[in-house]
Design a protein around this motif. Structure first.
Motif, mmCIF file in Angstrom:
data_model
loop_
_atom_site.group_PDB
_atom_site.id
_atom_site.type_symbol
_atom_site.label_atom_id
_atom_site.label_comp_id
_atom_site.label_asym_id
_atom_site.label_seq_id
_atom_site.Cartn_x
_atom_site.Cartn_y
_atom_site.Cartn_z
ATOM 1 N N GLY A 189 -27.669 57.787 -76.927
ATOM 2 C CA GLY A 189 -26.734 58.111 -78.015
ATOM 3 C C GLY A 189 -26.080 58.989 -76.671
ATOM 4 O O GLY A 189 -25.221 59.314 -76.675
ATOM 5 N N GLY A 190 -26.279 57.888 -75.114
ATOM 6 C CA GLY A 190 -24.660 58.370 -74.129
ATOM 7 C C GLY A 190 -25.328 59.486 -73.268
ATOM 8 O O GLY A 190 -24.738 60.196 -72.297
ATOM 9 N N ARG A 191 -26.113 60.316 -73.337
ATOM 10 C CA ARG A 191 -27.170 61.274 -72.238
ATOM 11 C C ARG A 191 -27.020 60.774 -70.782
ATOM 12 O O ARG A 191 -29.250 59.540 -71.011
ATOM 13 C CB ARG A 191 -28.064 62.046 -73.441
ATOM 14 N N LEU B 17 -30.702 49.253 -66.569
ATOM 15 C CA LEU B 17 -29.657 49.215 -65.942
ATOM 16 C C LEU B 17 -29.111 47.682 -66.879
ATOM 17 O O LEU B 17 -29.715 47.034 -67.017
ATOM 18 C CB LEU B 17 -29.453 48.739 -64.532
ATOM 19 N N GLU B 18 -27.964 47.836 -67.178
ATOM 20 C CA GLU B 18 -26.985 46.990 -67.934
ATOM 21 C C GLU B 18 -25.446 46.844 -67.413
ATOM 22 O O GLU B 18 -25.127 47.645 -66.732
ATOM 23 C CB GLU B 18 -27.100 47.849 -69.208
ATOM 24 N N LYS B 19 -25.327 45.655 -67.615
ATOM 25 C CA LYS B 19 -23.545 45.237 -67.355
ATOM 26 C C LYS B 19 -22.972 46.193 -68.284
ATOM 27 O O LYS B 19 -22.835 46.713 -69.596
ATOM 28 C CB LYS B 19 -23.507 43.257 -67.597
ATOM 29 N N VAL C 197 -29.104 50.374 -86.695
ATOM 30 C CA VAL C 197 -29.598 49.643 -85.687
ATOM 31 C C VAL C 197 -28.056 49.893 -84.701
ATOM 32 O O VAL C 197 -27.014 49.019 -85.485
ATOM 33 C CB VAL C 197 -29.796 47.887 -85.842
ATOM 34 N N GLU C 198 -28.154 49.600 -83.442
ATOM 35 C CA GLU C 198 -26.850 50.084 -82.931
ATOM 36 C C GLU C 198 -26.267 48.968 -82.829
ATOM 37 O O GLU C 198 -27.065 48.150 -81.734
ATOM 38 C CB GLU C 198 -26.366 50.946 -82.113
ATOM 39 N N PHE C 199 -24.423 48.562 -82.215
ATOM 40 C CA PHE C 199 -24.426 47.712 -80.977
ATOM 41 C C PHE C 199 -22.598 47.537 -80.720
ATOM 42 O O PHE C 199 -22.346 48.561 -81.406
ATOM 43 C CB PHE C 199 -23.561 45.635 -82.573
ATOM 44 N N LEU D 262 -27.595 47.591 -78.831
ATOM 45 C CA LEU D 262 -27.234 48.481 -78.174
ATOM 46 C C LEU D 262 -28.930 49.229 -78.032
ATOM 47 O O LEU D 262 -29.787 49.384 -77.100
ATOM 48 C CB LEU D 262 -25.997 49.744 -78.055
ATOM 49 N N GLU D 263 -29.397 50.138 -78.761
ATOM 50 C CA GLU D 263 -30.009 51.165 -79.255
ATOM 51 C C GLU D 263 -30.238 51.039 -80.674
ATOM 52 O O GLU D 263 -29.934 50.364 -81.528
ATOM 53 C CB GLU D 263 -30.309 51.855 -78.774
ATOM 54 N N MET D 264 -31.590 51.467 -80.838
ATOM 55 C CA MET D 264 -31.887 51.416 -82.461
ATOM 56 C C MET D 264 -32.516 52.809 -83.140
ATOM 57 O O MET D 264 -33.255 53.727 -81.883
ATOM 58 C CB MET D 264 -33.539 51.093 -82.876
ATOM 59 N N ASP E 250 -11.075 51.356 -80.031
ATOM 60 C CA ASP E 250 -12.115 50.931 -79.280
ATOM 61 C C ASP E 250 -12.647 52.551 -78.936
ATOM 62 O O ASP E 250 -11.670 52.947 -79.186
ATOM 63 C CB ASP E 250 -12.357 49.400 -78.265
ATOM 64 N N THR E 251 -14.165 52.469 -78.188
ATOM 65 C CA THR E 251 -14.191 53.610 -77.275
ATOM 66 C C THR E 251 -13.797 53.987 -76.529
ATOM 67 O O THR E 251 -13.722 54.977 -76.315
ATOM 68 C CB THR E 251 -16.171 53.373 -77.622
ATOM 69 N N SER E 252 -12.964 53.697 -76.072
ATOM 70 C CA SER E 252 -11.905 54.330 -75.262
ATOM 71 C C SER E 252 -10.605 54.957 -75.675
ATOM 72 O O SER E 252 -10.190 55.894 -75.422
ATOM 73 C CB SER E 252 -11.395 53.478 -74.142
HETATM 74 C C1 MV4 Z 1 -22.105 50.924 -72.706
HETATM 75 C C2 MV4 Z 1 -21.326 50.828 -72.263
HETATM 76 C C3 MV4 Z 1 -20.883 50.105 -71.996
HETATM 77 N N1 MV4 Z 1 -21.964 49.172 -71.784
HETATM 78 N N2 MV4 Z 1 -22.989 50.268 -72.529
HETATM 79 C C4 MV4 Z 1 -22.183 55.144 -74.320
HETATM 80 C C5 MV4 Z 1 -23.400 55.934 -76.424
HETATM 81 C C6 MV4 Z 1 -24.493 55.365 -75.457
HETATM 82 N N3 MV4 Z 1 -24.850 55.107 -77.335
HETATM 83 C C7 MV4 Z 1 -24.123 53.918 -75.517
HETATM 84 N N4 MV4 Z 1 -22.579 54.041 -74.496
HETATM 85 C C8 MV4 Z 1 -22.502 53.069 -73.990
HETATM 86 N N5 MV4 Z 1 -22.743 52.266 -73.408
HETATM 87 C C9 MV4 Z 1 -22.909 49.606 -71.731
HETATM 88 N N6 MV4 Z 1 -23.867 48.562 -71.046
HETATM 89 C C10 MV4 Z 1 -20.172 51.804 -73.251
HETATM 90 C C11 MV4 Z 1 -20.631 53.506 -73.891
HETATM 91 C C12 MV4 Z 1 -20.252 54.252 -74.465
HETATM 92 C C13 MV4 Z 1 -20.003 53.935 -76.153
HETATM 93 C C14 MV4 Z 1 -20.708 53.457 -76.334
HETATM 94 C C15 MV4 Z 1 -20.180 54.275 -77.931
HETATM 95 C C16 MV4 Z 1 -19.450 55.151 -78.161
HETATM 96 C C17 MV4 Z 1 -18.735 55.317 -77.520
HETATM 97 C C18 MV4 Z 1 -18.687 55.003 -75.721
HETATM 98 C C19 MV4 Z 1 -18.057 55.682 -75.366
HETATM 99 C C20 MV4 Z 1 -18.176 55.573 -74.031
HETATM 100 C C21 MV4 Z 1 -18.737 54.695 -73.310
#
Ligand code: MV4
Length: 455
Positions: free
Chosen positions: A164-166, A199-201, A274-276, A287-289, A437-439
Motif C-alpha cells: 500500500g505504498g508505505r 527492488l523493482e523497476k 489482485v492489484e496491477f 503489483l500485490e494481492m 494515471d497515478t500522477s
Molecule cells: C510502483 C510504482 C511504480 N513502479 N511500483 C504505490 C502504492 C503501492 N501499492 C505501489 N505503489 C507504486 N508502486 C513500481 N515498480 C508506482 C506506485 C505508485 C502508485 C501506485 C498506485 C497508485 C498511486 C500511486 C502513486 C504513486 C506511486
C-alpha cells in the motif's frame, strides 16, 4: 450457517458487516474502545463488548481481548473488516487455535501474500507478468547495486512486509542507492518489525487497476470485474470506479484472466483483490494481492448487484456460495468518493470533532456507507473516513453527474471534509474524459498552486 459473528472493526465497515449479518439471520457482536462507546456500530449490533482504551494497541489491535470477547459472547466466527487485524496472519492463526472461524483466507495464504516479495514469486510461477526486479528480498547492498544496474534506473525500493505504498523509495541513480537503502531498511524495521527490502523497476506514470476475486480455497476462483484506483493522494485512494475508463476490452480481458489465474494458483479461499499497474504502453504488471475486503468493494457491488460481504460470510460458514458458479455480468458504471474529516485547505490535516448537522444525499443510483449521525463526535485516534458516497449510472457520464449532484446535496457540518476537493477533481477535463494515471492528483495540485485556471 453461523449463529453469531463478532466484528473486529469500527466505523462504516463495522456497520456494513452488521447489515450483512442481519440479512443472513446471524447475530452480530460489536467490540469497541472506550472512545467508541457512542459509535453507531455499537448501537446497531445485537451485543457489544468494550475491549479497552482508545489507542488501537489497547483495543482493536489487541488480540487476547478480542478473542476473550468472542469467547464470552459465544461467537462462531470473527469478521475483521479492513485495517487493524484484517491482514494479520497471526490473528487468523490464533482464531483457528481457539476454534473460532476467521472470515477470510487461511493464515498460511495471508502470510504468503503479506510477504510482498514472496507474492511476486508465487504470481510469477502462476504465469503473471511481474515488474522486473529482485527475486525475493535483496541480501545486501552489493547485491542491490548489481541488481539495480541490471534492471536500469529509476528503480523502486519496497519493504517486503510493506504494501500500500508505505516505506517506498524511488532511486534515480546509483549514487543515491546506498543512503536510500539504509533509510528504507530502518523505516521498514520500525514500521513492520522486518527490515527486508526488494527492488523493482520504477514505472513512471502507471494506472492502478485492481480486480475483485472470490475463490473457494480449492483452486477455483471467479473475478468480479476491475476497479480503477489511480486517483490517490499520498497512497490514500480518493476515488474508485468500475469499469476502468482507461482500458479497452482486450486489456481488460487480460487483466481479469491474470487475476483469476493468480487466485486459482494460490488456491485463494475468500474475497480478495489482485492489484496491477498498467503503463503507458498498456503493459500489465502484477503489483500485490490484498487478502481483505477493501474499502471500495461497494463499487463492485453496484455494477454486479451482488452483496459481496454476505457471500463472503456464506462461503466461510457453509463452504459454498452461488457467486462461485459464474461471474455475474457488470452493468452500467459506479463511482465511489471517500469523504474524510480532513481539511484540504490545510494540507489535508485530520480534523476530528463533533458533527453538528448531517444530511446524506439520496435519490436514484445513490448509496451512502457511513457511521455518521448528528451529534456524533469523530474521535482523533482512528482513520478519518466519515462516509463513502457511491453512485451508479447507465453510463460513466450519468454516474459522474449523479456524484456531483450527491456531493452538492451532502451536508456535513462541524468538521471540515474533503467534499470540496472531490467536486474540484470531478469537474476537471481530465477526469471527465477518463484520462488520468497515478500522477493525476500531484499534477493537479502543482498546477493549481501555479495558478493554472484550467486545473
Ligand atoms: C510502483 C510504482 C511504480 N513502479 N511500483 C504505490 C502504492 C503501492 N501499492 C505501489 N505503489 C507504486 N508502486 C513500481 N515498480 C508506482 C506506485 C505508485 C502508485 C501506485 C498506485 C497508485 C498511486 C500511486 C502513486 C504513486 C506511486
Amino acid at each position: 450457517m453461523y449463529r453469531k459473528i463478532l466484528i473486529a472493526a469500527r466505523g462504516e465497515i463495522a456497520l456494513r458487516v452488521i447489515r450483512a449479518c442481519r440479512e443472513l439471520g446471524i447475530r452480530a457482536v460489536a467490540v469497541h474502545s472506550r472512545a467508541d462507546s457512542e459509535s453507531l456500530h455499537v448501537k446497531l449490533a445485537d451485543e457489544d463488548v468494550c475491549i479497552g482504551d482508545a489507542q488501537p494497541a489497547e483495543s482493536y489491535l489487541n488480540i487476547p481481548r478480542i478473542i476473550a470477547a468472542a469467547e464470552i459472547t459465544g461467537a462462531d466466527a470473527i469478521h475483521p473488516g479492513y485495517g487493524f487485524l484484517a491482514e494479520s496472519a497471526t490473528f487468523a492463526e490464533v482464531c483457528r487455535s481457539c476454534n473460532i472461524d476467521f472470515i477470510g483466507p487461511s493464515s498460511e495464504l495471508m502470510e504468503r501474500m503479506g510477504d510482498k516479495a514472496a507474492a511476486r514469486t508465487l504470481m510469477k510461477d502462476a504465469g503473471l507478468p511481474i515488474i522486473p526486479g529482485s527475486e525475493g528480498a535483496v541480501a545486501d547492498e552489493r547485491q542491490a547495486v548489481e541488481l539495480a544496474g541490471t534492471i536500469g534506473y529509476p528503480v523502486m525500493i519496497k519493504a517486503v512486509a510493506g504494501g500500500g505504498g508505505r516505506g517506498i523509495r524511488i532511486v534515480r541513480s546509483e549514487e543515491e542507492l546506498s543512503s536510500l537503502l539504509h533509510a528504507a531498511g530502518k523505516e521498514a524495521e520500525v514500521s513492520f518489525g522486518d527490515a527486508g527490502l526488494y527492488l523493482e523497476k520504477y514505472l513512471e506514470h502507471p494506472r492502478h487497476i485492481e480486480v475483485q476475486i472470490f475463490g473457494d480455497g480449492g483452486g477455483r476462483a471467479v473475478h468480479l470485474w476491475e476497479r480503477e484506483c489511480s486517483i490517490q493522494r499520498r497512497h490514500q485512494k480518493l476515488i474508485e470506479e468500475s469499469p476502468s475508463p482507461g482500458i479497452g476490452a482486450s486489456i481488460r480481458e487480460r487483466i481479469l484472466e491474470y487475476a483469476v489465474r493468480g487466485a486459482e494458483h494460490a488456491r485463494y479461499g475468500s474475497l480478495g483483490t489482485v492489484e496491477f499497474l498498467v503503463d503507458a504502453r498498456d503493459d500489465i504488471y502484477f503489483l500485490e494481492m490484498n487478502t481483505r475486503v477493501q474499502v471500495e468493494h461497494p463499487v463492485t457491488e453496484m455494477v454486479t448487484g451482488c452483496d459481496l460481504i454476505k457471500e463472503q460470510i456464506r462461503l466461510a460458514s457453509t463452504g459454498a456460495s452461488p457467486l462461485l458458479d459464474r461471474t455475474p455480468p457488470s452493468r452500467g458504471h459506479a463511482i465511489e468518493c471517500r469523504i474524510n474529516a480532513e481539511d484540504p485547505e490545510r494540507g489535508f490535516k485530520p480534523s476530528p470533532g463533533k458533527i453538528s448537522f448531517y444530511h446524506p444525499p439520496g435519490g436514484p443510483g445513490v448509496r451512502v456507507d457511513s457511521h455518521l449521525y448528528a451529534g456524533y463526535v469523530v474521535p482523533p485516534y482512528y482513520d478519518s473516513l466519515l462516509a463513502k458516497i457511491i453512485t451508479w449510472g447507465e453510463t460513466r457520464e450519468e454516474a459522474v453527474s449523479r456524484m456531483i449532484r450527491s456531493l452538492e446535496e451532502c451536508v456535513i457540518e462541524g468538521v471540515p471534509t474533503t467534499i470540496p476537493f472531490h467536486l474540484w477533481i470531478l469537474r476537471t477535463d481530465a477526469f471527465t474524459r477518463g484520462e488520468f494515471d497515478t500522477s493525476f492528483i500531484d499534477a493537479l495540485q502543482s498546477a493549481r498552486t501555479q495558478g493554472d485556471p484550467t486545473a
